[in-house]
Write an enzyme that holds these catalytic residues in place. Structure first.
Site, PDB file in Angstrom:
ATOM      1  N   GLN A 100       0.852  -1.192   0.000  1.00  0.00           N
ATOM      2  CA  GLN A 100       0.000   0.000   0.000  1.00  0.00           C
ATOM      3  C   GLN A 100       0.890   1.244   0.000  1.00  0.00           C
ATOM      4  O   GLN A 100       1.527   1.551   1.003  1.00  0.00           O
ATOM      5  CB  GLN A 100      -0.869  -0.040   1.269  1.00  0.00           C
ATOM      6  CG  GLN A 100      -1.781   1.132   1.466  1.00  0.00           C
ATOM      7  CD  GLN A 100      -2.223   1.243   2.925  1.00  0.00           C
ATOM      8  OE1 GLN A 100      -1.554   0.741   3.833  1.00  0.00           O
ATOM      9  NE2 GLN A 100      -3.333   1.895   3.155  1.00  0.00           N
ATOM     10  N   GLU A 116      -5.645   9.112  17.936  1.00  0.00           N
ATOM     11  CA  GLU A 116      -6.360  10.414  17.921  1.00  0.00           C
ATOM     12  C   GLU A 116      -7.310  10.502  16.726  1.00  0.00           C
ATOM     13  O   GLU A 116      -8.433  10.995  16.856  1.00  0.00           O
ATOM     14  CB  GLU A 116      -5.352  11.574  17.863  1.00  0.00           C
ATOM     15  CG  GLU A 116      -4.553  11.785  19.148  1.00  0.00           C
ATOM     16  CD  GLU A 116      -3.439  10.769  19.334  1.00  0.00           C
ATOM     17  OE1 GLU A 116      -3.054  10.086  18.354  1.00  0.00           O
ATOM     18  OE2 GLU A 116      -2.933  10.646  20.477  1.00  0.00           O
ATOM     19  N   SER A 174       1.057   6.550   2.405  1.00  0.00           N
ATOM     20  CA  SER A 174       1.656   7.560   3.291  1.00  0.00           C
ATOM     21  C   SER A 174       2.889   8.194   2.676  1.00  0.00           C
ATOM     22  O   SER A 174       3.639   7.549   1.931  1.00  0.00           O
ATOM     23  CB  SER A 174       2.065   6.916   4.622  1.00  0.00           C
ATOM     24  OG  SER A 174       0.946   6.323   5.231  1.00  0.00           O
ATOM     25  N   GLU A 176      -8.602  -1.782   5.917  1.00  0.00           N
ATOM     26  CA  GLU A 176      -7.440  -1.757   6.815  1.00  0.00           C
ATOM     27  C   GLU A 176      -7.898  -1.741   8.273  1.00  0.00           C
ATOM     28  O   GLU A 176      -7.351  -2.440   9.125  1.00  0.00           O
ATOM     29  CB  GLU A 176      -6.585  -0.520   6.514  1.00  0.00           C
ATOM     30  CG  GLU A 176      -5.351  -0.428   7.387  1.00  0.00           C
ATOM     31  CD  GLU A 176      -4.333   0.591   6.877  1.00  0.00           C
ATOM     32  OE1 GLU A 176      -4.706   1.456   6.065  1.00  0.00           O
ATOM     33  OE2 GLU A 176      -3.172   0.496   7.301  1.00  0.00           O
TER      34      GLU A 176
HETATM   35  C1  LIG Z   1       3.680  -0.429  11.544  1.00  0.00           C
HETATM   36  C2  LIG Z   1       3.241   0.568  10.481  1.00  0.00           C
HETATM   37  C3  LIG Z   1       2.994   0.120   9.208  1.00  0.00           C
HETATM   38  C4  LIG Z   1       2.585   1.033   8.218  1.00  0.00           C
HETATM   39  N1  LIG Z   1       2.391   0.556   6.959  1.00  0.00           N
HETATM   40  C5  LIG Z   1       2.017   1.417   5.993  1.00  0.00           C
HETATM   41  C6  LIG Z   1       1.862   0.960   4.645  1.00  0.00           C
HETATM   42  O1  LIG Z   1       2.054  -0.209   4.327  1.00  0.00           O
HETATM   43  N2  LIG Z   1       1.515   1.857   3.709  1.00  0.00           N
HETATM   44  C7  LIG Z   1       1.275   3.168   3.996  1.00  0.00           C
HETATM   45  O2  LIG Z   1       0.917   3.922   3.096  1.00  0.00           O
HETATM   46  N3  LIG Z   1       1.450   3.651   5.257  1.00  0.00           N
HETATM   47  C8  LIG Z   1       1.815   2.804   6.256  1.00  0.00           C
HETATM   48  N4  LIG Z   1       1.993   3.261   7.539  1.00  0.00           N
HETATM   49  C9  LIG Z   1       1.864   4.702   7.799  1.00  0.00           C
HETATM   50  C10 LIG Z   1       0.631   5.063   8.613  1.00  0.00           C
HETATM   51  O3  LIG Z   1      -0.542   5.012   7.824  1.00  0.00           O
HETATM   52  C11 LIG Z   1       0.873   6.486   9.161  1.00  0.00           C
HETATM   53  O4  LIG Z   1       1.996   6.415  10.024  1.00  0.00           O
HETATM   54  C12 LIG Z   1      -0.318   6.991   9.932  1.00  0.00           C
HETATM   55  O5  LIG Z   1      -1.389   7.276   9.069  1.00  0.00           O
HETATM   56  C13 LIG Z   1       0.037   8.297  10.715  1.00  0.00           C
HETATM   57  O6  LIG Z   1       0.623   9.223   9.897  1.00  0.00           O
HETATM   58  P1  LIG Z   1       2.030   9.921  10.280  1.00  0.00           P
HETATM   59  O7  LIG Z   1       2.989   8.857  10.678  1.00  0.00           O
HETATM   60  O8  LIG Z   1       2.383  10.824   9.168  1.00  0.00           O
HETATM   61  O9  LIG Z   1       1.712  10.780  11.603  1.00  0.00           O
HETATM   62  P2  LIG Z   1       1.044  12.227  11.637  1.00  0.00           P
HETATM   63  O10 LIG Z   1      -0.181  12.213  10.785  1.00  0.00           O
HETATM   64  O11 LIG Z   1       2.080  13.246  11.344  1.00  0.00           O
HETATM   65  O12 LIG Z   1       0.608  12.334  13.145  1.00  0.00           O
HETATM   66  C14 LIG Z   1       1.505  12.742  14.188  1.00  0.00           C
HETATM   67  C15 LIG Z   1       0.703  12.874  15.465  1.00  0.00           C
HETATM   68  O13 LIG Z   1      -0.293  13.918  15.319  1.00  0.00           O
HETATM   69  C16 LIG Z   1      -1.586  13.423  15.629  1.00  0.00           C
HETATM   70  N5  LIG Z   1      -2.601  14.052  14.771  1.00  0.00           N
HETATM   71  C17 LIG Z   1      -2.516  14.226  13.423  1.00  0.00           C
HETATM   72  N6  LIG Z   1      -3.653  14.805  12.956  1.00  0.00           N
HETATM   73  C18 LIG Z   1      -4.465  14.981  14.038  1.00  0.00           C
HETATM   74  C19 LIG Z   1      -5.787  15.512  14.200  1.00  0.00           C
HETATM   75  N7  LIG Z   1      -6.499  15.976  13.168  1.00  0.00           N
HETATM   76  N8  LIG Z   1      -6.318  15.530  15.461  1.00  0.00           N
HETATM   77  C20 LIG Z   1      -5.602  15.054  16.518  1.00  0.00           C
HETATM   78  N9  LIG Z   1      -4.357  14.542  16.422  1.00  0.00           N
HETATM   79  C21 LIG Z   1      -3.800  14.505  15.206  1.00  0.00           C
HETATM   80  C22 LIG Z   1      -1.494  11.927  15.353  1.00  0.00           C
HETATM   81  O14 LIG Z   1      -2.472  11.220  16.094  1.00  0.00           O
HETATM   82  C23 LIG Z   1      -0.079  11.607  15.821  1.00  0.00           C
HETATM   83  O15 LIG Z   1      -0.045  11.416  17.204  1.00  0.00           O
HETATM   84  C24 LIG Z   1       2.405   2.399   8.536  1.00  0.00           C
HETATM   85  C25 LIG Z   1       2.671   2.845   9.833  1.00  0.00           C
HETATM   86  C26 LIG Z   1       3.086   1.951  10.792  1.00  0.00           C
HETATM   87  C27 LIG Z   1       3.360   2.482  12.172  1.00  0.00           C
END
Ligand SMILES: Cc1cc2nc3c(=O)[nH]c(=O)nc-3n(C[C@H](O)[C@H](O)[C@H](O)COP(=O)(O)OP(=O)(O)OC[C@H]3O[C@@H](n4cnc5c(N)ncnc54)[C@H](O)[C@@H]3O)c2cc1C
Length: 412
Positions: free
Chosen positions: A127, A373, A130, A245
């Site tokens: 996928q 969140e 991100s 998912e």
């Molecule tokens: C083990 C693992 C596997 C993954 N596998 C995939 C994959 O195969 N393909 C893929 O595309 N992605 C993958 N991901 C990525 C995953 O989808 C993202 O990490 C996730 O959506 C969070 O995005 P971010 O890491 O950019 O954090 P951010 O979006 O930057 O968030 C940072 C912090 O801010 C908080 N926050 C953000 N927006 C808000 C809001 N509106 N209100 C309150 N709090 C908020 C979040 O809760 C978090 O605590 C994976 C992640 C992990 C950990």
């Protein structure tokens, strides 16, 4: 909701259990003790055995290689399979999220081309959603796909792509229009991970593994036939993947109640065992109640599926509770073993080191597929009907957003 097996379901369960008793591999050494390549090999072999018997995806049509069964039969088979030490992990994203999206949006030839080999474990999907600045705010992604005659040229970077290093194909969400609000300018494609211009770099984790990756896309050419859904309709396609998912993430994980009882009974504490400790017993009761709540919430989803309905936002509740419960449970069970809890060696540690793996994996589970969140926001807005968050970017063209400016239109 009726939680008992109907006579037909009980008969199916008995047949599935009998088949598993006969066919589940019983290696001398657990597949969990192998390296990634060895685990993948074991998983492909088991997947092929299941596919030959129609158990690889019980509820999918026979002509695609499925079992032609019902969603309930699929769950019954998964429940029975979970009793056996068999490898299933590598196919969750492909079969659980990417292929269901193909089934909804791809043409019949594409479905016939990809579904059977994916079911047999011969091809694995990832996928590519991100990006460094687009996770929770997925619709704010920057990877650009620019149309050139009957093909698209893709440039950008994805991150956290689980399994990209061994995957054959991926679902990729890209921005195709910066002049419209962010959700309206996205398009979904499927890509061959071996295409020129796709570079996969592993991200090393504290578990010692490197399950996910950065993926760089440089002038990757994708024919228009690899578009899923209309240009500009990628968000609706992505929502199908994301809903699946959350259903996958809502599974109850970690040790069973029986394993917890056996472990804590065997750990000396005071004049008895950890299980005699009243404080620990209270926590145990809470974990039991959470597990029951997860089970019954999942049954509610199953009831919706068996009636042909689309499951609602309760899948978000399941993932929220399952992930934080796993983290707390693993932490408490490691701590109660005192110094022995430090042993990670799978041949020596309790439950073959599963607690230590769960402890390191659980924080990721609380982020993947929607952070705590974000899930709380969904539950607040869509389940409880509370007022929505203020969204300052609503209706604003992507290129006019402060983060969208660097994506000002390019010459096609
Ligand atoms: C083990 C693992 C596997 C993954 N596998 C995939 C994959 O195969 N393909 C893929 O595309 N992605 C993958 N991901 C990525 C995953 O989808 C993202 O990490 C996730 O959506 C969070 O995005 P971010 O890491 O950019 O954090 P951010 O979006 O930057 O968030 C940072 C912090 O801010 C908080 N926050 C953000 N927006 C808000 C809001 N509106 N209100 C309150 N709090 C908020 C979040 O809760 C978090 O605590 C994976 C992640 C992990 C950990």
């Amino acid at each position: 909701m009726d939680f008992q097996d109907s006579p037909d379901e009980a008969a199916y369960r008995a047949r599935a259990r009998q088949w598993l008793e006969t066919h589940a591999p019983r290696p001398d050494v657990s597949w969990k003790l192998r390296d990634e390549a060895g685990r993948l090999e074991a998983a492909r072999a088991w997947q092929a055995v299941k596919a030959a018997a129609g158990y690889a995806r019980v509820s999918w049509p026979v002509e695609w290689g499925g079992g032609g069964g019902t969603p309930i039969q699929q769950i019954i088979f998964s429940q029975e399979e979970a009793r056996f030490d068999v490898p299933t992990g590598f196919f969750g994203i492909g079969l659980g999220m990417c292929i269901p999206t193909l089934l909804k949006f791809a043409d019949p030839d594409t479905i016939q081309r990809f579904v059977p080999p994916a079911l047999r474990g011969e091809q694995i999907w990832c996928q590519l959603f991100s990006e460094p600045a687009a996770g929770s705010d997925l619709a704010g992604l920057h990877t650009r796909a620019v149309r050139r005659a009957n093909e698209w040229v893709i440039n950008g970077q994805k991150v956290w792509t689980t399994g990209a290093h061994y995957c054959d194909f991926g679902l990729l969400l890209a921005r195709t229009d910066v002049d419209v609000p962010k959700h309206a300018g996205l398009t979904m494609f499927w890509i061959d991970m071996k295409s020129p211009g796709v570079a996969v770099r592993p991200i090393h984790q504290m578990t010692g593994g490197a399950d996910f990756n950065e993926v760089y896309l440089t002038d990757v050419v994708v024919p228009d036939e690899q578009r899923l859904g209309p240009a500009g309709g990628g968000w609706q396609v992505a929502l199908v993947t994301l809903m699946n998912e959350r259903l996958e993430g809502a599974k109850d994980r970690g040790p069973t109640t029986q394993e917890i009882l056996d472990l804590t009974r065997s750990v000396p504490h005071g004049h008895g065992s950890v299980l005699d400790d009243s404080g620990f017993r209270q926590r145990l009761a809470r974990w039991y109640v959470q597990a029951a709540g997860l089970k019954f919430t999942r049954f509610r989803t199953l009831t919706a599926l068996s009636r042909g309905q689309t499951p609602g936002p309760e899948a978000s509740i399941g993932k929220l509770v399952a992930a934080s419960r796993l983290q707390e449970l693993a932490s408490a069970l490691i701590e109660c073993q005192e110094q022995y809890g430090m042993i990670c060696d799978t041949s020596l540690a309790a439950l073959q080191g599963a607690l230590q793996r769960d402890y390191l994996y659980a924080p990721g589970l609380r982020i993947a597929g929607g952070t705590d969140e974000i899930l709380k926001n969904i539950i607040a807005e869509r389940v409880l009907g509370l007022p929505a968050e203020i969204r300052a970017d609503k209706g604003v063209a992507f290129k006019d957003l402060p983060t969208g400016r660097r994506n000002a239109p390019t010459v096609d």
